[in-house]
Write a protein that holds these residues in place. Structure first.
Motif, short mmCIF file in Angstrom:
data_model
loop_
_atom_site.label_atom_id
_atom_site.label_comp_id
_atom_site.label_asym_id
_atom_site.label_seq_id
_atom_site.Cartn_x
_atom_site.Cartn_y
_atom_site.Cartn_z
N LEU A 26 0.83 -1.20 0.00
CA LEU A 26 0.00 0.00 0.00
C LEU A 26 0.87 1.25 0.00
O LEU A 26 1.87 1.31 0.71
CB LEU A 26 -0.89 0.01 1.25
CG LEU A 26 -1.74 -1.24 1.42
CD1 LEU A 26 -2.22 -1.36 2.84
CD2 LEU A 26 -2.89 -1.20 0.46
N ASP A 27 0.47 2.24 -0.78
CA ASP A 27 1.12 3.55 -0.81
C ASP A 27 0.13 4.60 -0.31
O ASP A 27 -1.01 4.67 -0.80
CB ASP A 27 1.55 3.94 -2.23
CG ASP A 27 2.68 3.08 -2.75
OD1 ASP A 27 3.66 2.87 -2.02
OD2 ASP A 27 2.58 2.62 -3.91
N TYR A 28 0.54 5.40 0.67
CA TYR A 28 -0.32 6.48 1.14
C TYR A 28 -0.54 7.49 0.02
O TYR A 28 0.39 7.83 -0.72
CB TYR A 28 0.31 7.21 2.33
CG TYR A 28 0.46 6.37 3.58
CD1 TYR A 28 -0.47 5.39 3.92
CD2 TYR A 28 1.53 6.57 4.43
CE1 TYR A 28 -0.32 4.64 5.07
CE2 TYR A 28 1.68 5.82 5.59
CZ TYR A 28 0.75 4.86 5.90
OH TYR A 28 0.90 4.12 7.04
N THR A 29 -1.77 7.99 -0.08
CA THR A 29 -2.09 9.02 -1.07
C THR A 29 -2.55 10.30 -0.39
O THR A 29 -2.95 11.25 -1.07
CB THR A 29 -3.18 8.53 -2.05
OG1 THR A 29 -4.35 8.18 -1.30
CG2 THR A 29 -2.70 7.32 -2.85
N ALA A 30 -2.52 10.32 0.94
CA ALA A 30 -2.92 11.49 1.73
C ALA A 30 -1.76 11.89 2.62
O ALA A 30 -0.87 11.07 2.89
CB ALA A 30 -4.15 11.17 2.56
N ASN A 37 -4.90 10.45 11.73
CA ASN A 37 -6.25 10.70 12.25
C ASN A 37 -7.18 9.50 12.09
O ASN A 37 -8.17 9.37 12.81
CB ASN A 37 -6.87 11.92 11.60
CG ASN A 37 -6.26 13.21 12.07
OD1 ASN A 37 -5.68 13.27 13.15
ND2 ASN A 37 -6.37 14.25 11.26
N LEU A 38 -6.88 8.63 11.14
CA LEU A 38 -7.72 7.46 10.86
C LEU A 38 -7.13 6.16 11.40
O LEU A 38 -7.67 5.08 11.16
CB LEU A 38 -7.96 7.33 9.36
CG LEU A 38 -8.73 8.49 8.72
CD1 LEU A 38 -8.71 8.38 7.20
CD2 LEU A 38 -10.14 8.52 9.25
N LEU A 39 -6.04 6.26 12.15
CA LEU A 39 -5.31 5.07 12.58
C LEU A 39 -6.16 4.13 13.44
O LEU A 39 -6.12 2.91 13.25
CB LEU A 39 -4.03 5.48 13.32
CG LEU A 39 -3.00 4.38 13.52
CD1 LEU A 39 -2.61 3.74 12.20
CD2 LEU A 39 -1.78 4.95 14.22
N ASP A 40 -6.94 4.66 14.39
CA ASP A 40 -7.77 3.80 15.24
C ASP A 40 -8.77 2.99 14.42
O ASP A 40 -8.95 1.78 14.64
CB ASP A 40 -8.50 4.61 16.30
CG ASP A 40 -7.57 5.16 17.37
OD1 ASP A 40 -6.44 4.63 17.52
OD2 ASP A 40 -7.96 6.13 18.04
N THR A 65 5.76 5.39 4.14
CA THR A 65 5.11 5.75 2.88
C THR A 65 3.90 4.89 2.58
O THR A 65 3.26 5.05 1.54
CB THR A 65 6.11 5.62 1.71
OG1 THR A 65 6.58 4.27 1.67
CG2 THR A 65 7.27 6.57 1.87
N GLY A 66 3.60 3.94 3.47
CA GLY A 66 2.48 3.02 3.25
C GLY A 66 2.61 1.83 4.16
O GLY A 66 3.20 1.92 5.23
N GLY A 67 2.05 0.71 3.73
CA GLY A 67 2.07 -0.49 4.53
C GLY A 67 2.12 -1.74 3.68
O GLY A 67 2.07 -1.68 2.46
N VAL A 68 2.20 -2.88 4.36
CA VAL A 68 2.23 -4.19 3.72
C VAL A 68 1.29 -5.10 4.49
O VAL A 68 1.26 -5.09 5.72
CB VAL A 68 3.65 -4.77 3.72
CG1 VAL A 68 3.67 -6.17 3.12
CG2 VAL A 68 4.62 -3.87 2.98
#
Length: 72
Positions: A26-30, A37-40, A65-68
């Motif tokens: 995954l690549d963050y786009t924001a 703010n959306l982590l929970d 920069t994102g996740g796996v």
């Protein structure tokens, strides 16, 4: 006989029989502050899929920069 025909090497689980495994990159786009703010909510979503046996592992990428996600 090669590994393809030898079923003794297969694993089984709720979603592993014939579906395979997926590595989701995954690549963050924001901006990172919006991500935080959306982590929970995101962690709750992850927990649901871990409980269902779909997700095997997940984590942040470094640099951030994102996740796996490893999924079945």
């Amino acid at each position: 006989m090669g590994l393809q025909g030898d079923t003794s090497f297969r694993q089984s689980g709720p979603h592993l029989d014939d579906e395979g495994m997926f590595a989701i990159i995954l690549d963050y786009t924001a901006p990172i502050d919006q991500i935080d703010n959306l982590l929970d909510e995101h962690v709750a979503w992850l927990d649901t899929h871990y409980r269902d046996g779909v997700f095997l592992a997940s984590g942040r990428r470094e640099p951030r920069t994102g996740g796996v996600i490893l999924a079945t």
